[in-house]
Design a protein around this motif. Structure first.
Motif, PDB file in Angstrom:
ATOM      1  N   LEU A 210     -10.290   7.286 -15.997  1.00 23.69           N
ATOM      2  CA  LEU A 210     -11.462   7.783 -16.706  1.00 23.69           C
ATOM      3  C   LEU A 210     -12.423   6.674 -17.120  1.00 23.69           C
ATOM      4  N   LEU A 249      -7.630  15.677 -22.056  1.00 24.43           N
ATOM      5  CA  LEU A 249      -7.640  14.619 -21.044  1.00 24.43           C
ATOM      6  C   LEU A 249      -8.233  13.338 -21.633  1.00 24.43           C
ATOM      7  N   ALA A 251      -8.590  12.647 -24.797  1.00 27.82           N
ATOM      8  CA  ALA A 251      -7.839  12.171 -25.950  1.00 27.82           C
ATOM      9  C   ALA A 251      -6.631  11.355 -25.508  1.00 27.82           C
ATOM     10  N   SER A 252      -6.124  11.614 -24.295  1.00 26.32           N
ATOM     11  CA  SER A 252      -4.929  10.863 -23.883  1.00 26.32           C
ATOM     12  C   SER A 252      -5.252   9.485 -23.326  1.00 26.32           C
ATOM     13  N   VAL A 253      -6.524   9.205 -23.128  1.00 30.90           N
ATOM     14  CA  VAL A 253      -6.866   7.870 -22.643  1.00 30.90           C
ATOM     15  C   VAL A 253      -6.596   6.863 -23.745  1.00 30.90           C
ATOM     16  N   MET A 254      -5.825   5.832 -23.408  1.00 31.41           N
ATOM     17  CA  MET A 254      -5.558   4.827 -24.425  1.00 31.41           C
ATOM     18  C   MET A 254      -6.591   3.729 -24.317  1.00 31.41           C
ATOM     19  N   LYS A 255      -7.391   3.621 -25.349  1.00 31.01           N
ATOM     20  CA  LYS A 255      -8.496   2.657 -25.343  1.00 31.01           C
ATOM     21  C   LYS A 255      -7.963   1.261 -25.600  1.00 31.01           C
TER      22      LYS A 255
ATOM     23  N   VAL B 190      -2.851  10.557 -17.117  1.00 29.75           N
ATOM     24  CA  VAL B 190      -3.059  10.137 -18.505  1.00 29.75           C
ATOM     25  C   VAL B 190      -2.429  11.083 -19.517  1.00 29.75           C
ATOM     26  N   THR B 191      -2.458  12.375 -19.230  1.00 25.84           N
ATOM     27  CA  THR B 191      -1.881  13.317 -20.191  1.00 25.84           C
ATOM     28  C   THR B 191      -0.375  13.136 -20.287  1.00 25.84           C
ATOM     29  N   GLN B 193       1.232  10.375 -19.430  1.00 24.08           N
ATOM     30  CA  GLN B 193       1.413   9.041 -19.994  1.00 24.08           C
ATOM     31  C   GLN B 193       1.403   9.085 -21.516  1.00 24.08           C
ATOM     32  N   SER B 194       0.470   9.864 -22.034  1.00 23.82           N
ATOM     33  CA  SER B 194       0.352   9.996 -23.468  1.00 23.82           C
ATOM     34  C   SER B 194       1.615  10.623 -24.069  1.00 23.82           C
ATOM     35  N   GLY B 219      -4.729  -0.793 -22.353  1.00 25.04           N
ATOM     36  CA  GLY B 219      -4.921   0.316 -23.276  1.00 25.04           C
ATOM     37  C   GLY B 219      -3.626   0.713 -23.952  1.00 25.04           C
ATOM     38  N   VAL B 220      -2.559   0.816 -23.162  1.00 21.55           N
ATOM     39  CA  VAL B 220      -1.263   1.203 -23.719  1.00 21.55           C
ATOM     40  C   VAL B 220      -0.825   0.204 -24.779  1.00 21.55           C
ATOM     41  N   ALA B 222      -2.716  -1.889 -26.531  1.00 19.47           N
ATOM     42  CA  ALA B 222      -3.599  -1.860 -27.700  1.00 19.47           C
ATOM     43  C   ALA B 222      -3.234  -0.718 -28.634  1.00 19.47           C
ATOM     44  N   GLN B 223      -2.850   0.410 -28.040  1.00 16.98           N
ATOM     45  CA  GLN B 223      -2.621   1.605 -28.847  1.00 16.98           C
ATOM     46  C   GLN B 223      -1.196   1.714 -29.376  1.00 16.98           C
ATOM     47  N   GLU B 263     -14.374  -0.541 -20.061  1.00 18.97           N
ATOM     48  CA  GLU B 263     -14.774  -0.215 -21.432  1.00 18.97           C
ATOM     49  C   GLU B 263     -15.555  -1.354 -22.061  1.00 18.97           C
TER      50      GLU B 263
END
Lengths: 329, 336
Positions: A210, A249, A251-255, B190-191, B193-194, B219-220, B222-223, B263
């Motif tokens: 994304l 979708l 919301a699940s992106v990890m920034k 991604v869903t 993965q979350s 990203g993973v 960082a979060q 980003e």
């Protein structure tokens, strides 16, 4: 801007061997792509993104529906007529290594795509090959290399050279960066942006990455189970999404920023099988905002303004009430 | 939450692969430590030696590879000195490993329920029925719908996300103290993965375990993680708390890596990351990053930088900082 492509109600069914079942990969999809823009197609694996890309190029012919390129309905073209359009529409594939012939050199790979055009003189063909390779930073000393001698980023550049060699107007990019490392990915994206700036090529960019889509695309469509659930301008879709699926979708992106907290908007379960699709909204079994009518009636496309359309019963039409944005930016 | 005690310490680890072409130095003097209750993210590009590091920790590197040098100290015990027999007490019990490519690492001929039950049986005095029940309970815990039926399934009957959940259940069935997740969410949507990360975080927090998250997804880290380590050519080149790292990465490689994220690029101009990783077959003398570094100096080509302590818990392996340990500010100006 003029529309380069008009896609109207295309469907693609794949029969399941040994049964009467069909897999509905693409289920009544309509959208248009404007000249010179990058149109993004996002969704999970199995949502039918790649099938849409292949249908558009007529690599697989859609079961039904209309596809127009510059106003010409080309889905029923015969071989000869299709050949003309083929040079103007090209594709770059996901896995650069497996999409190159291991027994062809870089030069042969690119030149051979031009041989299809029988009217092209050999000298022109050579010149076009040199041009295409130069655009992706390949020069004489690399021409005789085979794919296994190249790094993944170089392989993908050959894939891109092959696509741009016939000077196409439109390229389908099917996950061109997902098998690449971060730094190589950035390099390929830069190259794609540069090519578009220089020669005004139109892209259809298919990806589940994304952040790349957000960076590269002008307009975006979100797909779920063979349908487009939301589409519009990239900033509208990323910052003001209305469809519960888009919300989940995104919301699940990890920034990559520890200061942005993770959103806890989640869908339950997994994507249902595309055989025997449920009645009503396809997301009903996973949606946190589901109502009785979602299970019965197909949701309509609601225009929420700014060229932003949402396929959901809950989307408020035109500026009545903005659903709070789930992601801070 | 994060204790002060060090749970795992890797000292000067060297893992080489002896190939016909020569010696491939995949892990090359790696230093790393994990404290109790800490979730450490190890980030690197493909070929930087992330997976081999994970394998070296549980001493599972096989021919033609070999751990040549170094120590892996887990709770005071050097794991590399233990016999295969003794190591079995640690693997799966003390240290749980979630391997990349779940479907490839599950046994295709054994029902997933039995695979989990076997791991439980190996470390606990229970009968088969109890172990099976534990397996079903684990599958339920990792969020598998219809766990009873799924336990009877074979790996090929599962989607990637489900197979990954089975791997996680396998790694967690004996409540390990240390969880090593090697690219646990690679190739998943991604869903999914979350959901998987929620699960790992939940378990790490509940059981008070520590974890090493090996990934190439910044990203993973960082979060989810509290600490980050950047790996390049078999070495850790930078390590520190996540917030400090994302505010201001220090090593030139980390800076470039972060700047290639789409980003970040929306707001910032990218410094180009040219070339690719040096081959582990012919690593240069001096700094491993010299071939791509825009700030390369003479000293970088001759002397290997040492891991410098530049701030609280913050280490970086770069000559730019060695010169300025007392006065860090000017080194940053040089980079800016």
């Amino acid at each position: 801007m003029k529309n380069l492509l008009d896609i109207k109600g295309i469907k693609k069914h794949f029969p399941v061997r040994g049964t009467k079942d069909v897999v509905t990969a693409v289920n009544d999809i309509s959208f248009n792509i404007r000249e010179g823009e990058t149109f993004g197609l996002i969704g999970e694996s199995g949502s039918g993104k790649s099938s849409v890309g292949r249908c558009i190029l007529n690599l697989i012919s859609p079961t039904s529906g209309e596809m127009r390129y510059k106003g010409m309905e080309y889905s029923k073209f015969g071989k000869k007529e299709a050949a003309v359009i083929r040079t103007e529409m090209q594709m770059v594939f996901q896995d650069p290594y497996y999409s190159l012939n291991p027994r062809k050199t870089v030069w042969e790979t690119v030149e051979d795509t031009l041989r299809v055009n029988k009217n092209l003189a050999a000298t022109d063909r050579k010149k076009m090959t040199v041009d295409a390779l130069a655009k992706v930073q390949f020069f004489e000393n690399d021409y005789e290399k085979y794919p296994h001698q190249l790094s993944a980023g170089q392989q993908q550049r050959v894939g891109i050279a092959r696509a741009i060699a016939p000077k196409p107007k439109f390229i389908v990019l099917d996950e061109p960066t997902s098998s690449l490392d971060l730094s190589v990915r950035a390099e390929i994206i830069d190259l794609l942006v540069k090519l578009q700036k220089d020669s005004g090529i139109t892209y259809l960019f298919i990806s589940h990455d994304l952040s790349t889509i957000q960076f590269l695309c002008h307009r975006v469509a979100v797909m779920y189970l063979g349908r487009i659930v939301e589409y519009g301008d990239v900033n509208e879709v990323f910052h003001n999404h209305r469809h519960p699926y888009s919300k989940a979708l995104l919301a699940s992106v990890m920034k990559p920023d520890p200061k942005i907290p993770r959103s806890d908007y989640r869908l339950s379960g997994e994507i249902p099988s595309p055989i025997n699709l449920p009645k009503g909204c396809h997301l009903a079994s996973r949606c946190p905002e589901v109502e009785a009518k979602c299970r019965e009636i197909d949701p309509p496309f609601i225009d929420v303004g700014n060229g932003h359309f949402v396929n959901c019963h809950h989307a408020a039409p035109l500026e009545k009430e903005r659903i709070p944005v789930t992601q801070k930016n | 939450m994060i204790g002060l005690k060090t749970l795992l310490q890797i000292q000067d680890l060297h893992t080489y692969f002896y190939l016909r072409k020569g010696i491939s130095k995949v892990v090359n003097g790696l230093q790393l430590s994990v404290r109790e209750g800490e979730l450490l993210g190890v980030v690197g590009e493909s070929g930087s030696g992330k997976t081999v590091t994970a394998m070296s920790v549980v001493n599972r590197v096989r021919m033609p590879g070999k751990v040549v040098k170094g120590k892996v100290i887990y709770q005071g015990q050097d794991l590399l000195k233990l016999s295969e027999e003794e190591l079995r007490k640690y693997r799966g019990k003390e240290i749980g490993l979630i391997a990349a490519n779940a479907r490839g690492n599950l046994n295709p001929l054994v029902k997933v329920g039995n695979q989990i039950a076997n791991v439980y049986l190996a470390h606990n005095k229970v009968n088969k029925k109890e172990a099976w029940e534990k397996a079903v309970e684990m599958l339920r815990m990792v969020g598998m719908n219809d766990a009873l039926r799924r336990a009877e399934a074979y790996p090929h009957e599962m989607s990637g996300g489900m197979a990954q959940r089975v791997m996680i259940a396998l790694a967690l069935v004996n409540s390990p103290n240390l969880l090593i997740a090697d690219d646990a969410t690679n190739g998943l949507d991604v869903t999914v993965q979350s959901q998987i990360m929620d699960l790992i975080l939940d378990i790490v927090n509940k059981q008070g375990a520590s974890g090493i998250l090996i990934t190439h997804d910044l990203g993973v880290v960082a979060q989810c993680c509290s600490e980050i380590a950047i790996m390049y050519c078999g070495q850790i080149v930078e390590k520190g708390p996540v917030t400090a790292f994302f505010d201001e990465p220090k090593h030139p490689y980390s800076r470039n890596l972060l700047n290639s994220l789409p980003e970040r690029r929306i707001t910032q101009e990218r410094i180009e990351l040219k070339g690719s990783l040096s081959s582990p077959l012919s690593l240069p003398t001096g700094c491993v990053y010299q071939t791509r570094c825009p700030y390369v100096m003479d000293v970088c080509r001759k002397v290997e930088p040492s891991m410098l302590h530049v701030d609280d818990n913050y280490n970086v392996k770069c000559h730019l900082y060695q010169e300025k340990t007392e006065n860090r500010g000017s080194a940053n100006e040089k980079l800016a």
